[in-house]
Design an enzyme around this catalytic site. Structure first.
Site, short mmCIF file in Angstrom:
data_model
loop_
_atom_site.label_atom_id
_atom_site.label_comp_id
_atom_site.label_asym_id
_atom_site.label_seq_id
_atom_site.Cartn_x
_atom_site.Cartn_y
_atom_site.Cartn_z
CG ASP A 96 -2.03 0.98 1.15
OD1 ASP A 96 -2.01 1.81 0.22
OD2 ASP A 96 -2.93 0.95 2.01
CB CYS A 154 -5.43 6.32 -1.70
SG CYS A 154 -4.15 7.11 -0.72
#
Length: 430
Positions: A308, A361
């Protein structure tokens, strides 16, 4: 405080944010400390006003032909909230700490509300320097995608399947009117309150007992696309506060092992309480420390490594509207370097026929498809898993429609999927 006084206070906070170039949360906190007469409802209302103004900062300034905090707030009342000119005039009475009355020029611009001919970055309310990147990814839909990123975000929850079923969680939160999320089989979506805020969960028994966790649907889908199986060895390399770690542990039914690590050990601090509340028993927390490789024993042993990666966060602007005005071109270059290093580091832990899930993101191609292309060019022992195959392996075949047209992974956005902006791709070791 009167509604007019709240608007004036929000302008004051915007002035502080602009003058000191700092996060909105810090400015709001300081304002609250300096104005202790303001109650919790006042502070909440002021915060919502500030964030709405930041969401529509560029278009509001364009409409009002000024970049002052007052102009941006007045424009945002019309653009973001649909407040009529008559209502705004009443709120700006100059009495009881309200803003001074509208000038004739201000009233005229608020009445016209003219965005005709506005540049793309103004119509979409994002930094001008990112316009080429938005067009490169979204083409003619760039304005619609950007406007969706400027809207308010709903509050999504993930049902913790270690403690509850989807139906049980729905029933326990029925008074908050939850609905199933469109794609995640373990997701719930709560409507925003009248003042634009999410429901307060801190005192909800379902949250306190660990039946649900706060997690945007896109983040839930990223964890589900990892297709973690009971008994596997999984490494969450950039675990942060542990949202995906908990989701992986639940998917594995507390069987096997999940290792949670992060380059910034401070970000891992909240994970311990979250693990206990969620009833997770198969997670080892391993903060990284300078001069010590606490993950060396995992080299070549992991079935799954989740990366991530640090990113610009362009996909989370709905929740952090001030962040988009603070990001600079140099930050993108720095994040690209971080992402390349994270991928290279993660590769050493993936065992033969193991897999690596790359997540950001961010909606920018520079941080996503371009990074995977660069990684694969230097690692011929890895291959990209087609987006459709990745989705089908997780029983989420409907996500295949979000496959990137640039060759790797899935791109989720508020406009296309009603989620935060996320990129998810799978790599497999030969």
């Amino acid at each position: 405080m009167t509604p007019g006084a709240r608007i004036a206070a929000a302008v004051e906070v915007l002035d502080d944010i602009e003058a000191r170039r700092r996060p909105a949360g810090d400015a709001l906190k300081d304002w609250g400390l300096g104005h202790r007469f303001a109650g919790s409802k006042d502070r909440a209302a002021i915060a919502t006003l500030v964030f709405d103004a930041l969401r529509r900062r560029a278009s509001s300034a364009y409409v009002m032909a000024e970049e002052t905090s007052r102009a941006i707030m007045l424009g945002a009342l019309r653009l973001a909230r649909g407040v009529s000119l008559e209502e705004i005039s009443a709120l700006c009475s100059g009495q009881g700490h309200a803003l001074s009355p509208l000038l004739e020029s201000e009233a005229g611009r608020l009445a016209a509300l003219d965005l005709a001919g506005a540049p793309l970055h103004v119509a979409g309310d994002f930094p001008e320097w990112l316009e080429p990147s938005f067009v490169a990814v979204f083409g003619e839909a760039a304005v619609e995608e950007a406007r969706a990123l400027a809207a308010r975000a709903p509050l999504d929850l993930r049902v913790n399947t270690l403690k509850a079923t989807h139906e049980k969680a729905l029933a326990s939160l029925a008074h908050l009117r939850p609905e199933p999320t469109p794609f995640s089989p373990v997701g719930l979506r709560l409507p925003l309150t009248a003042d634009g805020r999410g429901a307060a969960l801190a005192a909800e028994p379902a949250y306190v007992k660990g039946l649900v966790e706060i997690q945007d649907e896109a983040s839930q889908l990223a964890a589900l696309l990892a297709a973690a199986k009971p008994g596997e060895q999984a490494l969450d390399l950039c675990a942060g506060a542990g949202g995906k770690t908990l989701a992986l542990a639940a998917a594995m039914g507390n069987k096997g092992q999940v290792y949670a690590s992060d380059a910034d050990g401070r970000r891992l601090a909240p994970i311990h309480a979250r693990l206990e509340r969620a009833g997770v028993r198969n997670v080892q927390v391993r903060p990284q420390r300078a001069g010590a490789d606490l993950l060396a024993d995992l080299e070549g042993r992991c079935d799954l490594v989740v990366v991530d990666a640090p990113c610009t966060g362009t996909g989370t602007w709905r929740r952090n509207p001030d962040a988009k005005w603070r990001v600079r071109p140099g930050a993108l270059e720095q994040r690209i370097g971080d992402q390349d290093r994270a991928l290279a580091d993660a590769a050493r832990f993936v065992k033969p026929r193991g897999r690596m899930l790359y997540v950001t993101c961010s909606i920018l191609r520079e941080e996503n498809e371009d990074r995977l292309a660069a990684f694969l060019a230097g690692h011929d022992d890895f291959t990209s898993v087609p987006a459709r195959e990745m989705a089908e392996a997780a029983d989420l075949s409907e996500l295949a429609v979000f496959a990137s047209r640039f060759g790797y992974g899935l791109r989720l956005t508020p406009y296309a999927s009603a989620t935060d902006g996320f990129f998810v791709a799978m790599l497999a070791r030969r």
